[in-house]
Design a protein around this motif. Structure first.
Motif, PDB file in Angstrom:
ATOM      1  N   ALA A 206      37.312   7.613 -40.442  1.00 47.94           N
ATOM      2  CA  ALA A 206      37.310   7.100 -39.100  1.00 47.94           C
ATOM      3  C   ALA A 206      35.743   6.967 -38.954  1.00 47.94           C
ATOM      4  N   VAL A 207      34.926   8.000 -39.095  1.00 42.55           N
ATOM      5  CA  VAL A 207      33.588   7.952 -39.026  1.00 42.55           C
ATOM      6  C   VAL A 207      32.847   6.811 -39.772  1.00 42.55           C
ATOM      7  N   ASN A 208      33.341   6.559 -41.014  1.00 37.51           N
ATOM      8  CA  ASN A 208      32.649   5.615 -41.874  1.00 37.51           C
ATOM      9  C   ASN A 208      33.189   4.181 -41.366  1.00 37.51           C
ATOM     10  N   GLN A 209      34.302   3.841 -40.836  1.00 34.21           N
ATOM     11  CA  GLN A 209      34.885   2.649 -40.176  1.00 34.21           C
ATOM     12  C   GLN A 209      33.978   2.579 -39.083  1.00 34.21           C
ATOM     13  N   TRP A 210      33.873   3.480 -38.184  1.00 35.97           N
ATOM     14  CA  TRP A 210      32.940   3.115 -36.884  1.00 35.97           C
ATOM     15  C   TRP A 210      31.632   3.065 -37.112  1.00 35.97           C
ATOM     16  N   ASN A 211      31.023   3.410 -38.086  1.00 38.42           N
ATOM     17  CA  ASN A 211      29.491   3.382 -38.362  1.00 38.42           C
ATOM     18  C   ASN A 211      29.415   1.984 -39.426  1.00 38.42           C
ATOM     19  N   SER A 212      30.273   1.399 -39.813  1.00 44.28           N
ATOM     20  CA  SER A 212      30.143   0.454 -40.693  1.00 44.28           C
ATOM     21  C   SER A 212      29.595  -1.044 -40.178  1.00 44.28           C
ATOM     22  N   TRP A 213      28.584  -1.452 -40.607  1.00 45.16           N
ATOM     23  CA  TRP A 213      28.218  -2.766 -40.212  1.00 45.16           C
ATOM     24  C   TRP A 213      27.900  -3.661 -41.199  1.00 45.16           C
ATOM     25  N   VAL A 214      27.642  -3.273 -42.573  1.00 47.11           N
ATOM     26  CA  VAL A 214      27.296  -4.043 -43.604  1.00 47.11           C
ATOM     27  C   VAL A 214      28.153  -5.094 -43.813  1.00 47.11           C
ATOM     28  N   ASP A 215      29.543  -4.825 -43.847  1.00 49.09           N
ATOM     29  CA  ASP A 215      30.605  -5.938 -44.042  1.00 49.09           C
ATOM     30  C   ASP A 215      30.410  -7.023 -43.046  1.00 49.09           C
ATOM     31  N   ASN A 216      30.302  -6.672 -41.723  1.00 47.19           N
ATOM     32  CA  ASN A 216      30.154  -7.305 -40.603  1.00 47.19           C
ATOM     33  C   ASN A 216      28.789  -8.255 -40.835  1.00 47.19           C
ATOM     34  N   GLN A 253      19.548  -9.761 -10.096  1.00 47.98           N
ATOM     35  CA  GLN A 253      19.107  -9.205  -8.828  1.00 47.98           C
ATOM     36  C   GLN A 253      19.697  -7.887  -8.666  1.00 47.98           C
ATOM     37  N   THR A 254      19.421  -6.898  -9.337  1.00 49.49           N
ATOM     38  CA  THR A 254      19.901  -5.643  -9.148  1.00 49.49           C
ATOM     39  C   THR A 254      18.323  -4.859  -9.047  1.00 49.49           C
ATOM     40  N   SER A 255      18.732  -3.669  -8.343  1.00 46.38           N
ATOM     41  CA  SER A 255      17.396  -2.822  -7.833  1.00 46.38           C
ATOM     42  C   SER A 255      16.887  -2.271  -9.204  1.00 46.38           C
ATOM     43  N   VAL A 256      17.557  -2.094 -10.363  1.00 43.86           N
ATOM     44  CA  VAL A 256      17.277  -1.432 -11.492  1.00 43.86           C
ATOM     45  C   VAL A 256      16.638  -2.406 -12.441  1.00 43.86           C
ATOM     46  N   ILE A 257      15.659  -2.696 -12.926  1.00 40.65           N
ATOM     47  CA  ILE A 257      14.977  -3.454 -13.855  1.00 40.65           C
ATOM     48  C   ILE A 257      15.184  -3.150 -15.456  1.00 40.65           C
ATOM     49  N   LEU A 258      15.888  -3.658 -16.232  1.00 34.71           N
ATOM     50  CA  LEU A 258      16.162  -3.029 -17.490  1.00 34.71           C
ATOM     51  C   LEU A 258      14.940  -3.301 -18.463  1.00 34.71           C
ATOM     52  N   THR A 259      14.993  -2.407 -19.413  1.00 42.00           N
ATOM     53  CA  THR A 259      13.919  -2.511 -20.455  1.00 42.00           C
ATOM     54  C   THR A 259      14.579  -2.692 -21.684  1.00 42.00           C
ATOM     55  N   PRO A 260      13.908  -3.274 -22.848  1.00 38.30           N
ATOM     56  CA  PRO A 260      14.677  -3.351 -24.172  1.00 38.30           C
ATOM     57  C   PRO A 260      15.123  -1.950 -24.783  1.00 38.30           C
ATOM     58  N   THR A 261      14.063  -0.966 -24.437  1.00 32.94           N
ATOM     59  CA  THR A 261      14.587   0.234 -24.909  1.00 32.94           C
ATOM     60  C   THR A 261      15.640   1.013 -24.169  1.00 32.94           C
ATOM     61  N   SER A 262      15.818   0.845 -22.883  1.00 36.12           N
ATOM     62  CA  SER A 262      17.030   1.210 -22.065  1.00 36.12           C
ATOM     63  C   SER A 262      18.140   0.705 -22.336  1.00 36.12           C
ATOM     64  N   ILE A 263      18.129  -0.601 -22.957  1.00 38.58           N
ATOM     65  CA  ILE A 263      19.173  -1.345 -23.614  1.00 38.58           C
ATOM     66  C   ILE A 263      19.792  -0.807 -24.968  1.00 38.58           C
ATOM     67  N   GLN A 264      18.588  -0.406 -25.788  1.00 36.63           N
ATOM     68  CA  GLN A 264      19.156   0.204 -27.050  1.00 36.63           C
ATOM     69  C   GLN A 264      19.597   1.515 -26.746  1.00 36.63           C
ATOM     70  N   MET A 265      19.071   2.220 -25.930  1.00 35.68           N
ATOM     71  CA  MET A 265      19.685   3.622 -25.830  1.00 35.68           C
ATOM     72  C   MET A 265      21.042   3.629 -25.138  1.00 35.68           C
ATOM     73  N   THR A 266      21.199   2.925 -24.252  1.00 30.59           N
ATOM     74  CA  THR A 266      22.702   2.899 -23.786  1.00 30.59           C
ATOM     75  C   THR A 266      23.590   2.221 -24.646  1.00 30.59           C
ATOM     76  N   ILE A 267      23.326   1.144 -25.551  1.00 26.74           N
ATOM     77  CA  ILE A 267      24.357   0.854 -26.438  1.00 26.74           C
ATOM     78  C   ILE A 267      24.480   2.015 -27.613  1.00 26.74           C
ATOM     79  N   THR A 268      23.520   2.731 -27.989  1.00 28.63           N
ATOM     80  CA  THR A 268      23.522   3.746 -29.092  1.00 28.63           C
ATOM     81  C   THR A 268      24.425   4.904 -28.524  1.00 28.63           C
ATOM     82  N   MET A 269      24.228   5.084 -27.088  1.00 27.35           N
ATOM     83  CA  MET A 269      25.112   6.333 -26.541  1.00 27.35           C
ATOM     84  C   MET A 269      26.555   5.742 -26.573  1.00 27.35           C
ATOM     85  N   ILE A 270      26.790   4.497 -26.182  1.00 29.77           N
ATOM     86  CA  ILE A 270      28.276   4.095 -26.195  1.00 29.77           C
ATOM     87  C   ILE A 270      28.936   3.770 -27.593  1.00 29.77           C
ATOM     88  N   ALA A 271      27.905   3.689 -28.589  1.00 27.25           N
ATOM     89  CA  ALA A 271      28.472   3.631 -30.095  1.00 27.25           C
ATOM     90  C   ALA A 271      28.776   5.000 -30.807  1.00 27.25           C
TER      91      ALA A 271
END
Length: 297
Positions: A206-216, A253-271
């Motif tokens: 399961a960990v291997n399947q979830w973390n795999s991206w090379v085949d993709n 037009q949200t009150s919070v302005i995203l940054t590239p780092t915040s996007i990367q950290m959020t997606i990393t946490m989701i993954a």
């Protein structure tokens, strides 16, 4: 209590305390990266850029809200979950049946088949032959590319076969006397006793399947087959992709302005979160001794 016993007891307590301290430090070093990603993902992006260490800077969930508003995130999450569940289930079934078959001495050519499996652990064809083989099988831009290549894994077969061979032969012999077939013995006797090793294999796969991206990366150019890990790889390594999401998110037009780092950290946490949630539930099977009391006398 004499002086020697007191000294030995004090020395033992000092040694235990030192061990606990060292293990605590190692645990903190292992957990802090995950904690850092989490607190960064729930911090206000502009404030987090100034520095963040132990506490979130301006608590907010807008990072997750904006990321989940992207259609490709939810679909990539679904693809990753689908490949993990289907791939793990089918790999367990195939490896278990094959391992049970070659563990029986009456099966012809079982040593030859087992040797052919073991060879694959030491000899790798390389990336180009692998790619040409997958393409020849028609797995390019096909969801089955996440499932079929991993149905038979040599390492898992070795683990399951070795565990099955250690089961008492008296269990199967008594079942055969009662008229049980091989499949009945497998599903009603062997499988309940091999839950610890099957749970271990399930976690590994399961960990291997979830973390795999090379085949993709090499075989799936269709965005509908993009996994969450591949999407994370894209945002982390290609600044233009992160900036594209950044412009789309900030245009709402949200009150919070995203940054590239915040996007990367959020997606990393989701993954990362699904594996962190599932792992503790399967870990208890590692040391569970189901064989105790299976055979008497």
């Amino acid at each position: 209590m004499n002086d020697t016993a007191v000294y030995s007891s004090w020395k033992q307590r000092m040694w235990d305390g030192l061990n606990i301290l060292l293990l605590a430090v190692f645990a903190l070093l292992a957990l802090y990266p995950f904690y850092y990603i989490f607190i960064y993902s729930i911090s206000v992006p502009e404030q987090a850029l100034k520095g963040i260490y132990l506490l979130p800077q301006g608590l907010t969930l807008q990072n997750y809200i904006q990321v989940f508003q992207q259609d490709n995130i939810l679909w990539a999450f679904f693809i990753s979950v689908s490949r993990t569940v289907a791939g793990t289930a089918l790999t367990l079934i195939c490896c278990t049946i094959f391992s049970y078959g070659i563990s029986k001495k009456e099966v012809p050519f079982r040593k030859l088949m087992y040797s052919a499996v073991i060879i694959t652990m030491y000899i790798s064809p390389g990336l180009i032959p692998w790619y040409l083989t997958m393409k020849a099988y028609g797995l390019q831009n096909n969801f089955l590319l996440y499932i079929l290549p991993g149905l038979m894994v040599a390492f898992y077969i070795v683990l399951i076969k070795t565990y099955m061979e250690e089961l008492p032969s008296a269990l199967e012999e008594s079942a055969k006397v009662d008229g049980a077939t091989y499949y009945q013995i497998l599903f009603k006797i062997v499988l309940p006793l091999t839950i610890p090793v099957l749970a271990t294999v399930a976690i590994f796969n399961a960990v291997n399947q979830w973390n795999s991206w090379v085949d993709n990366l090499y075989l799936a150019s269709d965005l509908k087959l993009q996994t969450l890990q591949m999407l994370l790889y894209t945002y982390v390594n290609q600044q233009t992709a992160a900036m594209s999401m950044l412009s789309n998110s900030n245009s709402t037009q949200t009150s919070v302005i995203l940054t590239p780092t915040s996007i990367q950290m959020t997606i990393t946490m989701i993954a990362t979160l699904p594996i962190l949630v599932v792992y503790p539930f399967l870990q208890r099977y590692f040391l569970k001794g189901l064989m105790l009391g299976a055979v008497k006398g």
